[in-house]
Write a protein that holds these residues in place. Structure first.
Motif, mmCIF file in Angstrom:
data_model
loop_
_atom_site.group_PDB
_atom_site.id
_atom_site.type_symbol
_atom_site.label_atom_id
_atom_site.label_comp_id
_atom_site.label_asym_id
_atom_site.label_seq_id
_atom_site.Cartn_x
_atom_site.Cartn_y
_atom_site.Cartn_z
ATOM 1 N N SER A 92 0.821 -1.215 0.000
ATOM 2 C CA SER A 92 0.000 0.000 0.000
ATOM 3 C C SER A 92 0.851 1.260 0.000
ATOM 4 O O SER A 92 0.459 2.272 -0.576
ATOM 5 N N ALA A 93 2.022 1.187 0.625
ATOM 6 C CA ALA A 93 2.917 2.343 0.639
ATOM 7 C C ALA A 93 3.475 2.619 -0.750
ATOM 8 O O ALA A 93 3.736 3.768 -1.101
ATOM 9 N N PHE A 94 3.648 1.586 -1.533
ATOM 10 C CA PHE A 94 4.248 1.730 -2.848
ATOM 11 C C PHE A 94 3.197 1.961 -3.927
ATOM 12 O O PHE A 94 3.425 2.698 -4.870
ATOM 13 N N HIS A 95 2.067 1.302 -3.790
ATOM 14 C CA HIS A 95 0.986 1.406 -4.783
ATOM 15 C C HIS A 95 -0.071 2.380 -4.257
ATOM 16 O O HIS A 95 -1.156 1.982 -3.861
ATOM 17 N N ASN A 96 0.315 3.651 -4.245
ATOM 18 C CA ASN A 96 -0.547 4.692 -3.703
ATOM 19 C C ASN A 96 -0.645 5.816 -4.732
ATOM 20 O O ASN A 96 0.360 6.455 -5.012
ATOM 21 N N PRO A 97 -1.775 6.045 -5.334
ATOM 22 C CA PRO A 97 -3.078 5.480 -4.981
ATOM 23 C C PRO A 97 -3.161 4.006 -5.379
ATOM 24 O O PRO A 97 -2.394 3.526 -6.224
ATOM 25 N N PRO A 98 -4.110 3.285 -4.759
ATOM 26 C CA PRO A 98 -4.257 1.858 -5.057
ATOM 27 C C PRO A 98 -4.442 1.613 -6.557
ATOM 28 O O PRO A 98 -5.083 2.390 -7.253
ATOM 29 N N ASP A 99 -3.846 0.530 -7.019
ATOM 30 C CA ASP A 99 -3.908 0.178 -8.431
ATOM 31 C C ASP A 99 -4.344 -1.275 -8.589
ATOM 32 O O ASP A 99 -4.690 -1.940 -7.611
ATOM 33 N N ALA A 100 -4.318 -1.765 -9.810
ATOM 34 C CA ALA A 100 -4.774 -3.127 -10.094
ATOM 35 C C ALA A 100 -3.922 -4.165 -9.361
ATOM 36 O O ALA A 100 -4.447 -5.176 -8.886
ATOM 37 N N TYR A 101 -2.628 -3.912 -9.253
ATOM 38 C CA TYR A 101 -1.760 -4.875 -8.576
ATOM 39 C C TYR A 101 -2.128 -4.981 -7.098
ATOM 40 O O TYR A 101 -2.243 -6.092 -6.566
ATOM 41 N N LEU A 102 -2.309 -3.848 -6.447
ATOM 42 C CA LEU A 102 -2.687 -3.870 -5.036
ATOM 43 C C LEU A 102 -4.045 -4.556 -4.862
ATOM 44 O O LEU A 102 -4.246 -5.307 -3.906
ATOM 45 N N SER A 103 -4.953 -4.339 -5.776
ATOM 46 C CA SER A 103 -6.249 -5.028 -5.731
ATOM 47 C C SER A 103 -6.069 -6.529 -5.835
ATOM 48 O O SER A 103 -6.749 -7.295 -5.148
ATOM 49 N N GLN A 104 -5.155 -6.957 -6.686
ATOM 50 C CA GLN A 104 -4.872 -8.380 -6.840
ATOM 51 C C GLN A 104 -4.312 -8.969 -5.538
ATOM 52 O O GLN A 104 -4.729 -10.044 -5.106
ATOM 53 N N VAL A 105 -3.376 -8.265 -4.913
ATOM 54 C CA VAL A 105 -2.778 -8.733 -3.656
ATOM 55 C C VAL A 105 -3.837 -8.765 -2.551
ATOM 56 O O VAL A 105 -3.894 -9.711 -1.761
ATOM 57 N N SER A 106 -4.688 -7.759 -2.520
ATOM 58 C CA SER A 106 -5.773 -7.713 -1.529
ATOM 59 C C SER A 106 -6.759 -8.862 -1.732
ATOM 60 O O SER A 106 -7.211 -9.481 -0.763
ATOM 61 N N ALA A 107 -7.096 -9.141 -2.980
ATOM 62 C CA ALA A 107 -8.013 -10.247 -3.278
ATOM 63 C C ALA A 107 -7.393 -11.586 -2.879
ATOM 64 O O ALA A 107 -8.084 -12.473 -2.370
ATOM 65 N N GLU A 108 -6.100 -11.699 -3.082
ATOM 66 C CA GLU A 108 -5.400 -12.922 -2.682
ATOM 67 C C GLU A 108 -5.455 -13.091 -1.167
ATOM 68 O O GLU A 108 -5.708 -14.194 -0.663
ATOM 69 N N ALA A 109 -5.243 -11.997 -0.423
ATOM 70 C CA ALA A 109 -5.333 -12.058 1.040
ATOM 71 C C ALA A 109 -6.737 -12.475 1.473
ATOM 72 O O ALA A 109 -6.900 -13.275 2.405
ATOM 73 N N GLU A 110 -7.745 -11.986 0.781
ATOM 74 C CA GLU A 110 -9.119 -12.352 1.101
ATOM 75 C C GLU A 110 -9.371 -13.837 0.829
ATOM 76 O O GLU A 110 -10.043 -14.517 1.608
ATOM 77 N N ARG A 111 -8.810 -14.360 -0.253
ATOM 78 C CA ARG A 111 -8.962 -15.787 -0.548
ATOM 79 C C ARG A 111 -8.248 -16.642 0.500
ATOM 80 O O ARG A 111 -8.729 -17.712 0.875
ATOM 81 N N ILE A 112 -7.120 -16.156 0.998
ATOM 82 C CA ILE A 112 -6.432 -16.873 2.086
ATOM 83 C C ILE A 112 -7.304 -16.832 3.340
ATOM 84 O O ILE A 112 -7.482 -17.849 4.018
ATOM 85 N N ARG A 113 -7.859 -15.680 3.650
ATOM 86 C CA ARG A 113 -8.740 -15.538 4.809
ATOM 87 C C ARG A 113 -9.925 -16.510 4.712
ATOM 88 O O ARG A 113 -10.312 -17.140 5.688
ATOM 89 N N ASN A 114 -10.465 -16.654 3.507
ATOM 90 C CA ASN A 114 -11.620 -17.520 3.287
ATOM 91 C C ASN A 114 -11.245 -18.972 3.001
ATOM 92 O O ASN A 114 -12.126 -19.790 2.719
ATOM 93 N N ARG A 115 -9.949 -19.259 3.010
ATOM 94 C CA ARG A 115 -9.437 -20.610 2.748
ATOM 95 C C ARG A 115 -9.812 -21.119 1.359
ATOM 96 O O ARG A 115 -10.080 -22.304 1.161
ATOM 97 N N THR A 116 -9.826 -20.203 0.401
ATOM 98 C CA THR A 116 -10.160 -20.573 -0.981
ATOM 99 C C THR A 116 -8.998 -20.321 -1.939
ATOM 100 O O THR A 116 -9.163 -20.458 -3.147
#
Length: 153
Positions: free
Chosen positions: A123-147
């Motif tokens: 987030s410090a590097f991809h500011n404002p948020p971009d597609a890459y940060l969205s991808q990393v965030s979505a990956e974290a969410e899939r880990i959280r959901n065990r998917t």
């Protein structure tokens, strides 16, 4: 560092990158390990050594050699201590790889803090948020959901 050692590291890096481009990950691993050994023996810079361990962790992950991948990912993180934007980006990468390695072993609860740290660091590097940060965030969410599952090679 001795110029001949630096030259050897450059040669190994080029060969390793060619093998990786050809998806010969197992063939690239010994070259990466030699790079790490040279950096350790000849007092390579800490960020350079961290990056070398991270590269090894990704090669091992591509080969599904998860114990070795985890060893190198943890080594990369342990060597990462700076607070510049470049340091945060590198640490984001190291956290992300370790999260992937742990998730690939179904260790989702253990992986989640690393995935969240990756989002924070990127987030410090991809500011404002971009597609890459969205991808990393979505990956974290899939880990959280065990998917989460590793992408096919």
């Amino acid at each position: 560092m001795n110029p001949s050692v630096r030259l050897r590291i450059g040669e190994l890096s080029a060969q390793r990158s060619n093998l990786k481009a050809e998806k010969d990950y197992k063939g690239a691993i010994p070259l990466q390990l030699e790079i790490i050994e040279l950096l350790e023996e000849h007092a390579g810079l800490q960020p350079e050594l961290a990056s070398a361990h991270n590269y090894a962790s990704s090669l091992y992950l591509f080969c599904a050699l998860l114990h070795a991948a985890e060893h190198h990912a943890r080594a990369a993180l342990s060597l990462s201590s700076g607070e510049t934007v470049k340091d945060l980006e590198a640490r984001g990468c190291y956290n992300r790889i370790l999260a992937q390695i742990l998730a690939a072993q179904y260790r989702f609860e253990e992986a989640l803090p690393f995935a969240e740290n990756a989002v924070r660091d990127y987030s410090a590097f991809h500011n404002p948020p971009d597609a890459y940060l969205s991808q990393v965030s979505a990956e974290a969410e899939r880990i959280r959901n065990r998917t989460w599952s590793p992408p096919p090679n």
